[in-house]
Design a protein around this motif. Structure first.
Motif, mmCIF file in Angstrom:
data_model
loop_
_atom_site.group_PDB
_atom_site.id
_atom_site.type_symbol
_atom_site.label_atom_id
_atom_site.label_comp_id
_atom_site.label_asym_id
_atom_site.label_seq_id
_atom_site.Cartn_x
_atom_site.Cartn_y
_atom_site.Cartn_z
ATOM 1 N N ALA A 267 52.195 41.370 34.761
ATOM 2 C CA ALA A 267 51.045 41.665 35.854
ATOM 3 C C ALA A 267 50.071 42.873 35.242
ATOM 4 N N LEU A 268 49.240 42.641 34.098
ATOM 5 C CA LEU A 268 48.286 43.508 33.592
ATOM 6 C C LEU A 268 47.133 42.608 33.259
ATOM 7 N N MET A 269 45.818 42.882 33.613
ATOM 8 C CA MET A 269 44.791 42.005 33.602
ATOM 9 C C MET A 269 43.389 42.774 33.125
ATOM 10 N N ILE A 270 42.638 42.734 32.423
ATOM 11 C CA ILE A 270 41.210 43.146 32.573
ATOM 12 C C ILE A 270 40.461 41.949 32.815
ATOM 13 N N TYR A 271 39.620 42.102 34.038
ATOM 14 C CA TYR A 271 38.999 41.062 34.856
ATOM 15 C C TYR A 271 37.326 41.304 34.636
ATOM 16 N N PHE A 272 36.689 40.592 33.749
ATOM 17 C CA PHE A 272 35.238 40.626 33.711
ATOM 18 C C PHE A 272 34.674 39.560 34.566
ATOM 19 N N TYR A 278 32.005 49.706 37.171
ATOM 20 C CA TYR A 278 32.909 50.537 36.364
ATOM 21 C C TYR A 278 33.829 51.426 37.228
ATOM 22 N N ASP A 279 33.607 51.444 38.787
ATOM 23 C CA ASP A 279 34.407 52.012 39.723
ATOM 24 C C ASP A 279 35.164 51.261 40.353
ATOM 25 N N TRP A 280 36.029 51.764 41.431
ATOM 26 C CA TRP A 280 37.095 50.716 42.138
ATOM 27 C C TRP A 280 36.255 49.736 42.826
ATOM 28 N N ASP A 281 36.443 48.607 42.687
ATOM 29 C CA ASP A 281 35.796 47.401 43.450
ATOM 30 C C ASP A 281 36.967 46.193 43.862
ATOM 31 N N MET A 282 36.300 45.431 44.483
ATOM 32 C CA MET A 282 37.414 44.470 45.283
ATOM 33 C C MET A 282 37.996 43.745 44.232
ATOM 34 N N TYR A 283 37.421 43.713 42.969
ATOM 35 C CA TYR A 283 38.272 42.903 41.779
ATOM 36 C C TYR A 283 39.290 43.680 41.091
ATOM 37 N N ASP A 284 39.467 45.118 41.583
ATOM 38 C CA ASP A 284 40.583 45.868 40.990
ATOM 39 C C ASP A 284 41.826 45.508 41.741
ATOM 40 N N ALA A 285 42.763 45.837 41.171
ATOM 41 C CA ALA A 285 44.075 45.746 42.172
ATOM 42 C C ALA A 285 44.974 46.876 41.603
ATOM 43 N N SER A 286 45.766 47.459 42.595
ATOM 44 C CA SER A 286 47.013 48.311 42.392
ATOM 45 C C SER A 286 48.320 47.671 41.556
ATOM 46 N N LYS A 287 49.001 48.421 41.073
ATOM 47 C CA LYS A 287 50.348 47.998 40.439
ATOM 48 C C LYS A 287 51.504 47.870 41.353
ATOM 49 N N VAL A 288 51.791 46.632 41.609
ATOM 50 C CA VAL A 288 53.124 46.234 42.205
ATOM 51 C C VAL A 288 54.387 46.445 41.488
ATOM 52 N N VAL A 289 55.258 47.542 41.721
ATOM 53 C CA VAL A 289 56.187 47.820 40.707
ATOM 54 C C VAL A 289 57.565 47.048 41.151
ATOM 55 N N GLU A 301 45.776 53.289 34.167
ATOM 56 C CA GLU A 301 45.884 54.613 35.098
ATOM 57 C C GLU A 301 44.347 55.053 35.047
ATOM 58 N N LYS A 302 43.686 54.790 36.132
ATOM 59 C CA LYS A 302 42.381 55.315 36.479
ATOM 60 C C LYS A 302 42.071 56.019 37.629
ATOM 61 N N GLU A 303 41.432 56.767 37.696
ATOM 62 C CA GLU A 303 41.093 57.257 39.251
ATOM 63 C C GLU A 303 42.347 57.601 40.178
ATOM 64 N N SER A 304 43.395 58.336 39.384
ATOM 65 C CA SER A 304 44.556 58.570 39.970
ATOM 66 C C SER A 304 45.346 57.282 40.649
ATOM 67 N N ARG A 305 45.132 56.233 39.949
ATOM 68 C CA ARG A 305 45.532 54.947 40.432
ATOM 69 C C ARG A 305 46.425 54.340 39.259
ATOM 70 N N LEU A 306 47.374 53.504 39.552
ATOM 71 C CA LEU A 306 47.982 53.048 38.543
ATOM 72 C C LEU A 306 48.022 51.596 38.709
ATOM 73 N N LYS A 307 47.141 50.809 37.886
ATOM 74 C CA LYS A 307 46.513 49.487 38.227
ATOM 75 C C LYS A 307 47.107 48.272 37.465
ATOM 76 N N SER A 308 46.991 47.237 38.212
ATOM 77 C CA SER A 308 47.475 45.803 37.420
ATOM 78 C C SER A 308 46.416 45.301 36.795
ATOM 79 N N VAL A 309 45.166 45.473 37.687
ATOM 80 C CA VAL A 309 43.845 44.785 37.300
ATOM 81 C C VAL A 309 42.803 45.789 37.068
ATOM 82 N N GLU A 310 42.074 45.785 35.993
ATOM 83 C CA GLU A 310 40.906 46.491 35.999
ATOM 84 C C GLU A 310 39.685 45.773 35.655
ATOM 85 N N SER A 311 38.912 45.822 36.611
ATOM 86 C CA SER A 311 37.624 44.827 36.512
ATOM 87 C C SER A 311 36.500 45.778 35.847
#
Length: 507
Positions: A267-272, A278-289, A301-311
């Protein structure tokens, strides 16, 4: 061309009855226009069974029971349920949980408690009594197909709240068909793979097809989202991905997998995407542990979030540095980080994986994986949440337009490297230093500049500059009186890329 009815006593799972219609059905009327008792047509056209095979005893499963008004009693005859009032082993620790609207795990109050259509369960599968775990356990539900839209109340505990939902139908279902009455969801959902004990992030726009009994996590994008809908028109006879090419019209996926002999994290993805920022938007996602015995997960890790998807936008016009946080309890064993999708990216972008501990830099276009080891007593043991006053990252991903920009952790500020650059970096003075040193840099064209200091393990120590700079010469002073002696790296980040030089603190 006749009216048919399901014969009384035929079980939905009866293979012979399904294979031979003359066994399964009886003729109610030889004339299609003649009225017949409609109750006899309830199950007409359904698959022979609504079943779910649980493989590999000793694993967690996320399930959604495909029946209106379903309860645990529907599956208690097939699988061991304990810790729930009314079960044979009610005094034992529970092995089944629900995720309530307040964002907390809870145990069903009884075997007959209605679960609710479209909601998910977490079930730990011990295996059937007498089953060694080598054979699968089959859950079955004898019920007609739901023939109405299904509404599910979402977790309303706050922004970016998770809800465990599931396919309410006894058929496949197109993920892209789910709707909201108001508000919006993050576009990535999280699917659990019980065989490999890992989550995988899937974009709703990918037209992923949910299987019967399949549960998944959704994340709210705002506080307005309160109900999710499964329109019955989303039911499908197809499985797998039915429209993968549709994704690539507006979005492209770069997926990563982290694996060892004991762990796997997919569960780790960069989504273009054309609409991403570049900021948090609807295509980003938090990490489910995941809750597993052996843990090895990687998040952005960005903007104090642990993310599974960075858009990110399809056309990157500024360098992007993405710190990767590794959490593990597996040491001194080889890990492999793999990636796929770089060959499909429709842009002139370079992507480099930086290992701050070893200094390795891996071009993702030229390699398919990277192997490394985490030492048990290394400072590279990371927690899920970074302390507020520091950040610890073993890895980072650097994305930029120009593939010829140096990203080396060695000194990249030599005079030959500065010719023709918009931003140039001079050696800090003094170097070695104690406890202060001065950094000079030059901007020949207005641009945004970041000046950061990292320690030898890649941990961010301080940010000296972060803002828009007009043309001119600048200097910054760093006082390292609170730091221990050692090697530090200075990074100057601009739209051209990253310039790095080594600094030595001696006390």
């Amino acid at each position: 061309n006749v009216n048919l009815g399901l014969k009384f006593g035929i079980q939905l799972g009866d293979v012979l009855g399904w294979a031979d219609p003359s066994i399964r059905f009886e003729v109610l009327s030889a004339l299609p226009s003649e009225e017949v008792e409609t109750s006899g047509l309830t199950h007409l056209g359904l698959a022979p069974a609504t079943t779910k095979a649980l493989v590999n005893a000793g694993q967690w499963h996320l399930l959604s029971i495909p029946k209106g008004g379903a309860s645990l009693s529907e599956i208690a005859d097939d699988v061991l349920i304990q810790g729930v009032p009314g079960s044979p082993y009610s005094a034992h620790n529970p092995n089944v949980f629900m995720y309530d609207k307040q964002g907390k795990w809870s145990v069903p109050t009884s075997l007959d408690m209605p679960i609710g259509e479209g909601l998910g369960l977490a079930l730990y599968h011990f295996g059937e009594l007498g089953n060694t775990g080598e054979e699968s356990t089959v859950l079955d539900v004898t019920a007609p197909q739901l023939d109405a839209d299904v509404a599910v109340a979402l977790n309303s505990s706050g922004l970016s709240a998770f809800t465990l939902v599931g396919n309410p139908f006894a058929s496949y279902y197109n993920l892209s068909s789910i709707e909201l009455n108001q508000g919006s969801l993050q576009q990535a959902v999280h699917i659990w793979d019980p065989i490999e004990s890992t989550y995988e992030s899937v974009m709703q726009s990918s037209d992923f097809v949910l299987s019967p009994w399949q549960a998944f996590w959704v994340e709210t994008a705002d506080t307005l989202a309160d109900s999710l809908y499964f329109p019955k028109e989303g039911r499908s006879y197809l499985s797998g991905f039915s429209g993968q090419e549709k994704v690539r019209e507006n979005g492209w996926e770069l997926k990563f997998s982290l694996r060892s002999d004991l762990t796997l994290d997919k569960a780790l993805m960069i989504y273009f995407h054309t609409s991403a920022s570049y900021d948090w938007d609807m295509y980003d996602a938090s990490k489910v542990v995941p809750t597993t015995q052996w843990l090895g997960i990687l998040g952005i890790e960005k903007e104090s979030r642990l993310k599974s998807v960075e858009s990110l936008p399809m056309d990157i016009d500024t360098p992007v540095l993405l710190p990767l946080r590794l959490t593990t309890n597996v040491y001194d064993e080889p890990f492999t980080l793999e990636w796929k999708g770089v060959e499909t990216l429709p842009m002139n972008v370079s992507i480099v994986l930086i290992d701050y501990e070893t200094g390795d830099q891996i071009d993702l276009f030229s390699n398919e994986y990277y192997q490394f080891t985490i030492k048990q007593h290394s400072l590279a043991q990371f927690s899920l949440v970074a302390p507020k006053d520091s950040e610890s990252h073993r890895f980072a991903l650097l994305l930029q337009n120009n593939g010829d920009i140096s990203t080396s952790m060695e000194d990249s500020s030599a005079p030959d490297a500065e010719l023709g650059r918009v931003v140039s970096l001079e050696p800090n003075y003094p170097n070695p230093f104690n406890p202060s040193t001065t950094i000079h840099y030059r901007v020949s064209k207005a641009t945004h500049v970041q000046l950061k200091v990292f320690d030898a393990l890649g941990r961010l120590v301080t940010v000296l500059e972060n803002g828009f700079h007009e043309t001119g010469e600048y200097h910054a002073e760093w006082n390292a009186s609170s730091e221990a002696s050692g090697v530090f790296y200075l990074q100057l980040i601009s739209h051209e890329g990253v310039l790095t030089q080594k600094m030595l603190l001696l006390k």
